[in-house]
Design a protein around this motif. Structure first.
Motif, PDB file in Angstrom:
ATOM      1  N   SER A  68      -9.010 -25.738  67.064  1.00  0.00           N
ATOM      2  CA  SER A  68      -8.420 -25.394  65.864  1.00  0.00           C
ATOM      3  C   SER A  68      -9.121 -24.224  65.460  1.00  0.00           C
ATOM      4  O   SER A  68      -8.393 -23.194  64.703  1.00  0.00           O
ATOM      5  CB  SER A  68      -8.611 -26.565  64.816  1.00  0.00           C
ATOM      6  N   SER A  69     -10.425 -24.064  65.564  1.00  0.00           N
ATOM      7  CA  SER A  69     -10.954 -22.613  65.098  1.00  0.00           C
ATOM      8  C   SER A  69     -10.433 -21.483  65.952  1.00  0.00           C
ATOM      9  O   SER A  69      -9.996 -20.265  65.212  1.00  0.00           O
ATOM     10  CB  SER A  69     -12.375 -22.813  65.422  1.00  0.00           C
ATOM     11  N   VAL A  70     -10.178 -21.654  67.239  1.00  0.00           N
ATOM     12  CA  VAL A  70      -9.693 -20.531  67.889  1.00  0.00           C
ATOM     13  C   VAL A  70      -8.238 -20.374  67.488  1.00  0.00           C
ATOM     14  O   VAL A  70      -7.803 -18.992  67.444  1.00  0.00           O
ATOM     15  CB  VAL A  70      -9.579 -20.929  69.442  1.00  0.00           C
ATOM     16  N   LEU A  71      -7.425 -21.412  67.199  1.00  0.00           N
ATOM     17  CA  LEU A  71      -6.224 -21.140  66.798  1.00  0.00           C
ATOM     18  C   LEU A  71      -5.847 -20.418  65.482  1.00  0.00           C
ATOM     19  O   LEU A  71      -5.246 -19.612  65.350  1.00  0.00           O
ATOM     20  CB  LEU A  71      -5.316 -22.525  66.731  1.00  0.00           C
ATOM     21  N   THR A  72      -6.787 -20.805  64.747  1.00  0.00           N
ATOM     22  CA  THR A  72      -6.842 -20.181  63.347  1.00  0.00           C
ATOM     23  C   THR A  72      -7.372 -18.612  63.408  1.00  0.00           C
ATOM     24  O   THR A  72      -6.766 -17.641  62.683  1.00  0.00           O
ATOM     25  CB  THR A  72      -8.004 -20.875  62.423  1.00  0.00           C
ATOM     26  N   TRP A  73      -8.343 -18.232  64.075  1.00  0.00           N
ATOM     27  CA  TRP A  73      -8.895 -16.886  64.356  1.00  0.00           C
ATOM     28  C   TRP A  73      -7.700 -16.134  65.066  1.00  0.00           C
ATOM     29  O   TRP A  73      -7.284 -15.047  64.396  1.00  0.00           O
ATOM     30  CB  TRP A  73     -10.186 -16.943  65.355  1.00  0.00           C
ATOM     31  N   LEU A  74      -7.038 -16.775  65.917  1.00  0.00           N
ATOM     32  CA  LEU A  74      -5.791 -16.105  66.648  1.00  0.00           C
ATOM     33  C   LEU A  74      -4.701 -15.986  65.782  1.00  0.00           C
ATOM     34  O   LEU A  74      -4.006 -14.833  65.353  1.00  0.00           O
ATOM     35  CB  LEU A  74      -5.207 -16.749  67.785  1.00  0.00           C
ATOM     36  N   ALA A  75      -4.593 -16.777  64.846  1.00  0.00           N
ATOM     37  CA  ALA A  75      -3.530 -16.448  63.661  1.00  0.00           C
ATOM     38  C   ALA A  75      -3.823 -15.696  62.673  1.00  0.00           C
ATOM     39  O   ALA A  75      -2.808 -14.854  62.268  1.00  0.00           O
ATOM     40  CB  ALA A  75      -3.336 -18.026  62.893  1.00  0.00           C
ATOM     41  N   CYS A  76      -5.179 -15.501  62.436  1.00  0.00           N
ATOM     42  CA  CYS A  76      -5.675 -14.374  61.453  1.00  0.00           C
ATOM     43  C   CYS A  76      -5.502 -13.030  62.140  1.00  0.00           C
ATOM     44  O   CYS A  76      -4.800 -12.083  61.291  1.00  0.00           O
ATOM     45  CB  CYS A  76      -7.096 -14.636  61.049  1.00  0.00           C
ATOM     46  N   VAL A  77      -5.456 -12.878  63.318  1.00  0.00           N
ATOM     47  CA  VAL A  77      -5.214 -11.512  64.085  1.00  0.00           C
ATOM     48  C   VAL A  77      -3.841 -11.206  63.794  1.00  0.00           C
ATOM     49  O   VAL A  77      -3.554 -10.032  63.573  1.00  0.00           O
ATOM     50  CB  VAL A  77      -5.581 -11.649  65.604  1.00  0.00           C
ATOM     51  N   PHE A  78      -2.874 -12.190  64.157  1.00  0.00           N
ATOM     52  CA  PHE A  78      -1.389 -11.769  64.162  1.00  0.00           C
ATOM     53  C   PHE A  78      -1.185 -11.605  62.537  1.00  0.00           C
ATOM     54  O   PHE A  78      -0.231 -10.972  62.291  1.00  0.00           O
ATOM     55  CB  PHE A  78      -0.761 -12.952  64.827  1.00  0.00           C
ATOM     56  N   LEU A  79      -1.484 -12.053  61.707  1.00  0.00           N
ATOM     57  CA  LEU A  79      -1.425 -12.249  60.295  1.00  0.00           C
ATOM     58  C   LEU A  79      -1.792 -10.851  59.835  1.00  0.00           C
ATOM     59  O   LEU A  79      -0.917 -10.298  59.035  1.00  0.00           O
ATOM     60  CB  LEU A  79      -2.135 -13.349  59.486  1.00  0.00           C
ATOM     61  N   VAL A  80      -2.822 -10.126  60.305  1.00  0.00           N
ATOM     62  CA  VAL A  80      -3.090  -8.727  59.930  1.00  0.00           C
ATOM     63  C   VAL A  80      -2.186  -7.933  60.171  1.00  0.00           C
ATOM     64  O   VAL A  80      -1.910  -7.119  59.421  1.00  0.00           O
ATOM     65  CB  VAL A  80      -4.615  -8.510  60.567  1.00  0.00           C
ATOM     66  N   PHE A  81      -1.503  -8.120  61.320  1.00  0.00           N
ATOM     67  CA  PHE A  81      -0.434  -7.124  61.797  1.00  0.00           C
ATOM     68  C   PHE A  81       1.146  -7.612  61.377  1.00  0.00           C
ATOM     69  O   PHE A  81       1.991  -7.040  61.798  1.00  0.00           O
ATOM     70  CB  PHE A  81      -0.432  -6.856  63.417  1.00  0.00           C
ATOM     71  N   SER A  82       1.153  -8.442  60.869  1.00  0.00           N
ATOM     72  CA  SER A  82       2.429  -9.075  60.418  1.00  0.00           C
ATOM     73  C   SER A  82       3.093  -8.460  59.219  1.00  0.00           C
ATOM     74  O   SER A  82       2.530  -7.837  58.438  1.00  0.00           O
ATOM     75  CB  SER A  82       2.318 -10.663  59.983  1.00  0.00           C
ATOM     76  N   ASP A  83       4.351  -8.754  59.244  1.00  0.00           N
ATOM     77  CA  ASP A  83       5.200  -8.110  58.155  1.00  0.00           C
ATOM     78  C   ASP A  83       4.832  -8.715  56.896  1.00  0.00           C
ATOM     79  O   ASP A  83       4.900  -8.225  55.725  1.00  0.00           O
ATOM     80  CB  ASP A  83       6.856  -8.053  58.337  1.00  0.00           C
ATOM     81  N   MET A  84       4.487  -9.898  56.903  1.00  0.00           N
ATOM     82  CA  MET A  84       4.094 -10.730  55.727  1.00  0.00           C
ATOM     83  C   MET A  84       2.830 -10.034  55.056  1.00  0.00           C
ATOM     84  O   MET A  84       2.825  -9.846  53.910  1.00  0.00           O
ATOM     85  CB  MET A  84       3.741 -12.165  56.115  1.00  0.00           C
ATOM     86  N   ALA A  85       1.969  -9.521  55.664  1.00  0.00           N
ATOM     87  CA  ALA A  85       0.577  -8.786  55.235  1.00  0.00           C
ATOM     88  C   ALA A  85       1.143  -7.453  54.664  1.00  0.00           C
ATOM     89  O   ALA A  85       0.223  -7.176  53.679  1.00  0.00           O
ATOM     90  CB  ALA A  85      -0.227  -8.717  56.423  1.00  0.00           C
ATOM     91  N   LYS A  86       2.090  -6.912  55.009  1.00  0.00           N
ATOM     92  CA  LYS A  86       2.521  -5.744  54.367  1.00  0.00           C
ATOM     93  C   LYS A  86       3.309  -5.819  53.325  1.00  0.00           C
ATOM     94  O   LYS A  86       3.113  -4.963  52.098  1.00  0.00           O
ATOM     95  CB  LYS A  86       3.499  -4.989  55.396  1.00  0.00           C
ATOM     96  N   LEU A  87       3.903  -7.167  52.847  1.00  0.00           N
ATOM     97  CA  LEU A  87       4.223  -7.437  51.833  1.00  0.00           C
ATOM     98  C   LEU A  87       3.532  -7.978  50.642  1.00  0.00           C
ATOM     99  O   LEU A  87       3.505  -7.817  49.447  1.00  0.00           O
ATOM    100  CB  LEU A  87       5.633  -8.572  51.922  1.00  0.00           C
ATOM    101  N   TYR A  88       2.410  -8.737  51.159  1.00  0.00           N
ATOM    102  CA  TYR A  88       1.400  -9.355  50.384  1.00  0.00           C
ATOM    103  C   TYR A  88      -0.051  -8.981  50.953  1.00  0.00           C
ATOM    104  O   TYR A  88      -0.497  -9.287  51.929  1.00  0.00           O
ATOM    105  CB  TYR A  88       1.454 -10.962  50.433  1.00  0.00           C
ATOM    106  N   THR A  89      -0.354  -8.020  50.115  1.00  0.00           N
ATOM    107  CA  THR A  89      -1.824  -7.418  50.685  1.00  0.00           C
ATOM    108  C   THR A  89      -2.933  -8.668  50.831  1.00  0.00           C
ATOM    109  O   THR A  89      -3.776  -8.426  51.689  1.00  0.00           O
ATOM    110  CB  THR A  89      -2.261  -6.021  49.438  1.00  0.00           C
ATOM    111  N   TRP A  90      -2.934  -9.275  49.873  1.00  0.00           N
ATOM    112  CA  TRP A  90      -4.135 -10.433  49.888  1.00  0.00           C
ATOM    113  C   TRP A  90      -3.873 -11.408  51.213  1.00  0.00           C
ATOM    114  O   TRP A  90      -4.964 -12.035  51.579  1.00  0.00           O
ATOM    115  CB  TRP A  90      -3.746 -11.374  48.773  1.00  0.00           C
TER     116      TRP A  90
END
Length: 231
Positions: A68-90
């Protein structure tokens, strides 16, 4: 899982580990939550002479937390570069915090509660990375098969977050928590819901078909482990 069990002195042949893994996957299909198969594995292994139920539970839990820790870390990597992060800076900030702090926090947590497994922390984390990256590859193949050519980072981020949250043994209305995370998360983007549903259902189908392999080992596994414990 093999490294955790070996630390406890439970040295099973690699083929037995593979069979046990598939048996656990099979039971995850129809028992409540998505970690019930782990409980069944503990049940099967409880009579082994070299360990006890408490240690088996700790090893199995730590193996789950490791993944789960590895999955969450990988999710954070993809989240940083996602369109979602561009819409919501937080979300971008949250992603970077996860990238920086997830593994140090997990290291301190696991070593404090499970000091017996301290020496295998790095090696098991590397194995977990290899396994979880295969899930990412599978998800990308499904996206390609569905001709989904945009928002890949968003799909992968929510897919991995949902997988990480499967450690929580709940199901709402018969729908798995992975599917709920995908559907509710992607609704904030202009993504075709039919495609999102198809993506989650196809991944579940692949997992289910793979898990059925465990059916062939279910009835023989208990007897095989009993024979090992007697030797």
């Amino acid at each position: 899982m093999d490294r955790f069990y070996r630390t406890l002195g439970l040295d099973l042949p690699i083929l037995k580990h593979i069979k046990l893994y598939y048996v656990g996957m099979f039971y995850n299909l129809f028992l409540p939550g998505s970690i019930s198969g782990d409980g069944y594995k503990i049940y099967l292994l409880r009579d082994q002479k070299t360990t006890n139920t408490k240690e088996l539970f700790q090893a199995t839990l730590l193996d789950r937390l490791n993944g789960s820790s590895v999955l969450t870390w990988l999710a954070c990597v993809f989240l940083v570069f996602s369109d979602m992060a561009k819409l919501y800076t937080w979300l971008s900030v949250l992603g970077w915090l996860g990238i920086i702090f997830i593994f140090p926090i997990f290291f301190l947590f696991s070593n404090y509660l499970f000091p017996k497994f301290k020496e295998i922390f790095i090696s098991t984390l590397i194995y977990s990375f290899a396994v979880q990256l295969l899930q990412v590859v599978c998800a990308i193949c499904i996206l390609k098969a569905l001709s989904i050519n945009s928002n890949h980072y968003d799909y992968l981020a929510f897919f991995l977050i949902g997988n990480a949250m499967t450690i929580i043994p709940i199901s709402i209305g018969g729908v798995g928590i992975r599917e709920l995370v995908m559907l509710y998360g992607l609704q904030f983007l202009s993504i075709n819901k039919d495609e999102a549903v198809a993506f989650t259902l196809l991944f579940f189908t692949v997992t289910a078909i793979t898990s059925l392999i465990g059916l062939f080992f279910t009835f023989s596994m208990s007897k095989e482990l009993q024979n090992i414990s007697k030797n």
